[in-house]
Design an enzyme around this catalytic site. Structure first.
Site, short mmCIF file in Angstrom:
data_model
loop_
_atom_site.label_atom_id
_atom_site.label_comp_id
_atom_site.label_asym_id
_atom_site.label_seq_id
_atom_site.Cartn_x
_atom_site.Cartn_y
_atom_site.Cartn_z
N SER A 57 0.84 -1.20 0.00
CA SER A 57 0.00 0.00 0.00
C SER A 57 0.87 1.25 0.00
CB SER A 57 -1.03 0.02 1.13
OG SER A 57 -2.05 0.95 0.78
N HIS A 62 3.78 14.43 5.86
CA HIS A 62 3.42 15.82 5.54
C HIS A 62 3.91 16.70 6.69
CE1 HIS A 62 0.80 14.28 2.41
NE2 HIS A 62 0.26 13.48 3.32
N CYS A 77 -2.17 -3.48 3.50
CA CYS A 77 -3.07 -4.63 3.34
C CYS A 77 -2.46 -5.89 3.94
CB CYS A 77 -3.42 -4.83 1.87
SG CYS A 77 -2.00 -5.16 0.83
#
Length: 92
Positions: A57, A62, A77
């Site tokens: 995934s 940020h 996953c």
């Protein structure tokens, strides 16, 4: 069989881009994730975003240096790698 995705997000205090990239790359590899690609962008006058594309995934960073905080998010996953990542994250 039903598809499942495990998600973890949190705020941390480190905002230095190279430290974040190095630390989380190491943590992802130690947790057994396969990094396919890293995409990053440095904002002007400040700020940084990075996306680690994983076979399992993705992981995102940020930064908000003006507020001395960084938001991280992992989606996986594969529960085994996800659990290992969280264990490593809490141990460091």
């Amino acid at each position: 069989m039903q598809a499942k995705i495990w998600n973890h997000s949190q705020w941390i205090t480190e905002t230095h881009p190279s430290k974040l990239k190095k630390y989380f790359k190491k943590l992802l590899i130690m947790s057994g994730f396969n990094i396919l690609k890293i995409s990053q962008h440095h904002f002007k006058p400040y700020g940084y975003t990075a996306l680690f594309l994983l076979s399992e995934s993705h992981f995102a960073i940020h930064t908000f240096p003006e507020e001395n905080k960084t938001y991280i998010e992992l989606s996986s996953c594969v529960k085994r790698q996800y659990d290992l990542f969280l264990k490593q994250l809490t141990n460091n």
